[in-house]
Design a protein around this motif. Structure first.
Motif, PDB file in Angstrom:
ATOM      1  N   THR A 130      33.548  52.517  19.711  1.00 18.96           N
ATOM      2  CA  THR A 130      34.057  51.181  20.023  1.00 18.96           C
ATOM      3  C   THR A 130      35.473  50.946  19.522  1.00 18.96           C
ATOM      4  OG1 THR A 130      33.074  50.276  18.021  1.00 18.96           O
ATOM      5  CG2 THR A 130      31.767  50.161  20.032  1.00 18.96           C
ATOM      6  N   THR A 131      35.934  51.750  18.573  1.00 15.53           N
ATOM      7  CA  THR A 131      37.260  51.502  17.995  1.00 15.53           C
ATOM      8  C   THR A 131      38.370  52.299  18.664  1.00 15.53           C
ATOM      9  OG1 THR A 131      36.887  53.209  16.313  1.00 15.53           O
ATOM     10  CG2 THR A 131      36.279  50.938  15.753  1.00 15.53           C
ATOM     11  N   ILE A 132      38.032  53.206  19.557  1.00 17.81           N
ATOM     12  CA  ILE A 132      39.074  53.991  20.237  1.00 17.81           C
ATOM     13  C   ILE A 132      39.656  53.133  21.351  1.00 17.81           C
ATOM     14  CG2 ILE A 132      39.600  56.082  21.535  1.00 17.81           C
ATOM     15  CD1 ILE A 132      37.145  57.387  20.223  1.00 17.81           C
ATOM     16  N   ILE A 133      40.938  52.750  21.200  1.00 13.91           N
ATOM     17  CA  ILE A 133      41.575  51.899  22.201  1.00 13.91           C
ATOM     18  C   ILE A 133      42.864  52.511  22.740  1.00 13.91           C
ATOM     19  CG2 ILE A 133      40.552  49.754  21.362  1.00 13.91           C
ATOM     20  CD1 ILE A 133      43.181  49.157  19.922  1.00 13.91           C
ATOM     21  N   SER A 134      43.182  53.712  22.307  1.00 13.22           N
ATOM     22  CA  SER A 134      44.381  54.394  22.782  1.00 13.22           C
ATOM     23  C   SER A 134      43.969  55.491  23.769  1.00 13.22           C
ATOM     24  CB  SER A 134      45.138  55.013  21.601  1.00 13.22           C
ATOM     25  OG  SER A 134      46.065  55.963  22.059  1.00 13.22           O
ATOM     26  N   PRO A 135      44.512  55.476  25.000  1.00 12.43           N
ATOM     27  CA  PRO A 135      44.127  56.510  25.966  1.00 12.43           C
ATOM     28  C   PRO A 135      44.547  57.913  25.522  1.00 12.43           C
ATOM     29  CG  PRO A 135      45.788  55.054  26.907  1.00 12.43           C
ATOM     30  CD  PRO A 135      45.418  54.511  25.564  1.00 12.43           C
ATOM     31  N   THR A 136      45.692  58.037  24.856  1.00 14.08           N
ATOM     32  CA  THR A 136      46.125  59.367  24.410  1.00 14.08           C
ATOM     33  C   THR A 136      45.197  59.898  23.321  1.00 14.08           C
ATOM     34  OG1 THR A 136      47.725  58.301  22.936  1.00 14.08           O
ATOM     35  CG2 THR A 136      48.559  59.106  25.044  1.00 14.08           C
ATOM     36  N   GLU A 137      44.762  59.026  22.425  1.00 14.01           N
ATOM     37  CA  GLU A 137      43.806  59.434  21.387  1.00 14.01           C
ATOM     38  C   GLU A 137      42.483  59.853  22.029  1.00 14.01           C
ATOM     39  OE1 GLU A 137      41.284  57.537  17.641  1.00 14.01           O
ATOM     40  OE2 GLU A 137      42.808  56.314  18.631  1.00 14.01           O
ATOM     41  N   MET A 138      42.039  59.077  23.011  1.00 13.67           N
ATOM     42  CA  MET A 138      40.785  59.370  23.697  1.00 13.67           C
ATOM     43  C   MET A 138      40.851  60.716  24.408  1.00 13.67           C
ATOM     44  SD  MET A 138      37.826  58.341  24.220  1.00 13.67           S
ATOM     45  CE  MET A 138      36.635  57.515  25.169  1.00 13.67           C
ATOM     46  N   VAL A 139      41.919  60.935  25.156  1.00 14.99           N
ATOM     47  CA  VAL A 139      42.065  62.181  25.912  1.00 14.99           C
ATOM     48  C   VAL A 139      42.153  63.372  24.964  1.00 14.99           C
ATOM     49  CG1 VAL A 139      43.633  63.431  27.445  1.00 14.99           C
ATOM     50  CG2 VAL A 139      43.058  61.053  27.926  1.00 14.99           C
ATOM     51  N   LYS A 140      42.856  63.218  23.841  1.00 15.98           N
ATOM     52  CA  LYS A 140      42.953  64.314  22.866  1.00 15.98           C
ATOM     53  C   LYS A 140      41.579  64.659  22.310  1.00 15.98           C
ATOM     54  CE  LYS A 140      45.268  65.751  18.599  1.00 15.98           C
ATOM     55  NZ  LYS A 140      44.284  66.774  18.413  1.00 15.98           N
ATOM     56  N   LYS A 141      40.788  63.639  21.977  1.00 18.72           N
ATOM     57  CA  LYS A 141      39.436  63.883  21.458  1.00 18.72           C
ATOM     58  C   LYS A 141      38.576  64.604  22.499  1.00 18.72           C
ATOM     59  CE  LYS A 141      39.118  60.132  18.087  1.00 18.72           C
ATOM     60  NZ  LYS A 141      39.232  60.972  16.927  1.00 18.72           N
ATOM     61  N   ILE A 142      38.679  64.197  23.759  1.00 19.14           N
ATOM     62  CA  ILE A 142      37.895  64.842  24.818  1.00 19.14           C
ATOM     63  C   ILE A 142      38.309  66.299  24.983  1.00 19.14           C
ATOM     64  CG2 ILE A 142      37.391  64.862  27.300  1.00 19.14           C
ATOM     65  CD1 ILE A 142      37.746  61.790  27.240  1.00 19.14           C
ATOM     66  N   GLU A 143      39.611  66.530  25.017  1.00 15.75           N
ATOM     67  CA  GLU A 143      40.123  67.900  25.168  1.00 15.75           C
ATOM     68  C   GLU A 143      39.675  68.782  24.006  1.00 15.75           C
ATOM     69  OE1 GLU A 143      41.762  69.386  27.661  1.00 15.75           O
ATOM     70  OE2 GLU A 143      41.815  67.570  28.882  1.00 15.75           O
ATOM     71  N   ASP A 144      39.815  68.271  22.784  1.00 15.20           N
ATOM     72  CA  ASP A 144      39.386  69.041  21.607  1.00 15.20           C
ATOM     73  C   ASP A 144      37.883  69.327  21.656  1.00 15.20           C
ATOM     74  OD1 ASP A 144      41.978  68.969  20.703  1.00 15.20           O
ATOM     75  OD2 ASP A 144      41.628  67.399  19.197  1.00 15.20           O
ATOM     76  N   PHE A 145      37.107  68.335  22.027  1.00 22.08           N
ATOM     77  CA  PHE A 145      35.660  68.489  22.125  1.00 22.08           C
ATOM     78  C   PHE A 145      35.293  69.569  23.143  1.00 22.08           C
ATOM     79  CE2 PHE A 145      31.546  67.258  24.000  1.00 22.08           C
ATOM     80  CZ  PHE A 145      30.759  67.209  22.855  1.00 22.08           C
ATOM     81  N   GLU A 146      35.932  69.517  24.310  1.00 24.68           N
ATOM     82  CA  GLU A 146      35.625  70.497  25.355  1.00 24.68           C
ATOM     83  C   GLU A 146      36.098  71.894  24.974  1.00 24.68           C
ATOM     84  OE1 GLU A 146      36.989  68.915  29.088  1.00 24.68           O
ATOM     85  OE2 GLU A 146      35.278  67.547  29.197  1.00 24.68           O
ATOM     86  N   ASP A 147      37.229  72.002  24.270  1.00 27.21           N
ATOM     87  CA  ASP A 147      37.700  73.311  23.805  1.00 27.21           C
ATOM     88  C   ASP A 147      36.701  73.942  22.847  1.00 27.21           C
ATOM     89  OD1 ASP A 147      39.967  73.158  25.339  1.00 27.21           O
ATOM     90  OD2 ASP A 147      41.288  72.529  23.689  1.00 27.21           O
ATOM     91  N   VAL A 148      36.184  73.149  21.927  1.00 24.93           N
ATOM     92  CA  VAL A 148      35.197  73.657  20.966  1.00 24.93           C
ATOM     93  C   VAL A 148      33.925  74.053  21.696  1.00 24.93           C
ATOM     94  CG1 VAL A 148      33.710  72.995  19.033  1.00 24.93           C
ATOM     95  CG2 VAL A 148      36.129  72.407  18.992  1.00 24.93           C
ATOM     96  N   ARG A 149      33.498  73.242  22.654  1.00 23.12           N
ATOM     97  CA  ARG A 149      32.295  73.571  23.434  1.00 23.12           C
ATOM     98  C   ARG A 149      32.440  74.885  24.191  1.00 23.12           C
ATOM     99  NH1 ARG A 149      29.669  69.010  27.012  1.00 23.12           N
ATOM    100  NH2 ARG A 149      28.171  70.623  27.471  1.00 23.12           N
ATOM    101  N   LYS A 150      33.638  75.128  24.717  1.00 18.57           N
ATOM    102  CA  LYS A 150      33.868  76.367  25.473  1.00 18.57           C
ATOM    103  C   LYS A 150      33.765  77.591  24.573  1.00 18.57           C
ATOM    104  CE  LYS A 150      36.814  74.265  28.970  1.00 18.57           C
ATOM    105  NZ  LYS A 150      38.192  74.051  29.397  1.00 18.57           N
ATOM    106  N   THR A 151      34.195  77.478  23.333  1.00 21.89           N
ATOM    107  CA  THR A 151      34.123  78.626  22.419  1.00 21.89           C
ATOM    108  C   THR A 151      32.711  78.828  21.883  1.00 21.89           C
ATOM    109  OG1 THR A 151      34.786  77.259  20.530  1.00 21.89           O
ATOM    110  CG2 THR A 151      36.537  78.436  21.699  1.00 21.89           C
ATOM    111  N   ILE A 152      31.963  77.747  21.730  1.00 24.62           N
ATOM    112  CA  ILE A 152      30.602  77.851  21.192  1.00 24.62           C
ATOM    113  C   ILE A 152      29.610  78.297  22.263  1.00 24.62           C
ATOM    114  CG2 ILE A 152      28.677  76.506  20.250  1.00 24.62           C
ATOM    115  CD1 ILE A 152      30.710  74.893  18.694  1.00 24.62           C
ATOM    116  N   LYS A 153      29.756  77.832  23.476  1.00 25.25           N
ATOM    117  CA  LYS A 153      28.795  78.118  24.541  1.00 25.25           C
ATOM    118  C   LYS A 153      28.628  79.622  24.807  1.00 25.25           C
ATOM    119  CE  LYS A 153      27.272  75.355  28.343  1.00 25.25           C
ATOM    120  NZ  LYS A 153      27.613  74.416  29.385  1.00 25.25           N
ATOM    121  N   PRO A 154      29.724  80.403  24.937  1.00 20.17           N
ATOM    122  CA  PRO A 154      29.527  81.841  25.146  1.00 20.17           C
ATOM    123  C   PRO A 154      28.767  82.517  23.998  1.00 20.17           C
ATOM    124  CG  PRO A 154      31.786  81.246  25.668  1.00 20.17           C
ATOM    125  CD  PRO A 154      31.119  80.043  25.071  1.00 20.17           C
ATOM    126  N   LYS A 155      29.009  82.047  22.772  1.00 14.49           N
ATOM    127  CA  LYS A 155      28.300  82.619  21.618  1.00 14.49           C
ATOM    128  C   LYS A 155      26.810  82.319  21.700  1.00 14.49           C
ATOM    129  CE  LYS A 155      32.245  82.401  18.505  1.00 14.49           C
ATOM    130  NZ  LYS A 155      32.829  81.736  17.350  1.00 14.49           N
TER     131      LYS A 155
END
Length: 197
Positions: A148-173
Motif C-alpha cells: 500500500t505504500t508504494i506510490i512511485s512507478p519507478t520504484e514499483m517497476v524496479k521491484k518487479i524487475e528485481d523480483f523476476e530476475d531472482v525468480r529466473k535464477t531460482i527456477k532453473p535450479k
C-alpha cells in the motif's frame, strides 16, 4: 452542533463522510478550531469517545489528529478508500449528486492517506495502480507489507524487475533438483507408475 447534525450511527453511517460533513458544518457555523473536537465528541457514541479520551490531552484537542484516529479506528486506510472508490455503487434511493459526493470523498481519502498533493504525484499514483493490477500473485504476496505504500512507478517497476530476475535464477535450479530426484528414483511421478501397470 446537535441541532444541525445527527449523531454518528456505527451501523449505518460512513465515518469518512460523517467527518467531512462535520468539518463543513463547523466551518459554516464558524466554530473555532480549538472547540471543534468538543463539538465532534457530542455527536459520537460513548465507546468512540472513550477511544479519544485515552489519547494524550494535547493531541485530543487537535481536530486533524482526532480525525486520523477515527479513520484508523474504523480501518479506513488509503487502501480501504481505494477499494471503496472502486466498488462503490449508487443506492437506488440516493441522487446522482449523493453518489458523486460519496465517490469524491473516497477519492480524497485515498489521495490524502498517501499524502498526494501535486498533479505529478497523482499521475504517478495512477500509473502505479495500473501496474499493481497487472502483477502476479507471487509478487503481491512477496511485497504484502509494503504494497500500500508504494506510490512511485519507478520504484514499483524496479521491484518487479528485481523480483523476476531472482525468480529466473531460482527456477532453473529448482527444475534441476527435481530432475535429479527423478533420475535417482527418489521422485517418480505417479503417472509413470500407472502407465507401466
Amino acid at each position: 452542533m446537535l441541532d444541525v447534525m445527527q449523531r454518528f450511527n456505527l451501523k449505518e453511517d460512513d465515518i469518512s463522510l460523517f467527518l467531512v460533513l462535520f468539518e463543513r458544518k463547523a466551518k459554516i457555523m464558524n466554530i473555532p478550531a480549538e472547540n471543534q473536537v468538543a463539538q465532534l465528541i457530542s455527536l459520537l457514541p460513548s465507546d468512540t469517545v472513550q477511544l479519544i479520551a485515552r489519547e494524550p490531552e494535547e493531541d485530543a484537542k487537535k481536530c486533524a489528529y482526532v480525525k486520523a484516529l477515527l479513520l484508523q479506528r474504523f480501518k479506513l486506510s488509503a487502501e480501504k478508500f481505494l477499494e471503496l472508490f472502486n466498488k462503490h455503487q449508487k443506492a437506488s434511493e440516493s441522487t446522482w449528486y449523493d453518489f458523486y459526493y460519496e465517490l469524491k470523498n473516497y477519492l480524497e481519502g485515498w489521495l490524502n492517506g498517501l499524502n498526494i498533493k501535486t498533479f505529478e504525484q497523482l499521475k504517478d499514483l495512477m500509473l502505479v495502480d495500473q501496474i499493481k493490477k497487472r502483477t502476479s500473485m507471487d509478487f503481491k504476496q512477496h511485497f504484502l507489507d509494503k504494497w500500500t505504500t508504494i506510490i512511485s512507478p519507478t520504484e514499483m517497476v524496479k521491484k518487479i524487475e528485481d523480483f523476476e530476475d531472482v525468480r529466473k535464477t531460482i527456477k532453473p535450479k529448482l527444475l534441476a533438483t527435481q530432475t535429479e530426484r527423478t533420475n535417482k528414483g527418489q521422485f517418480k511421478p505417479r503417472s509413470e507408475n500407472f502407465s507401466k501397470k
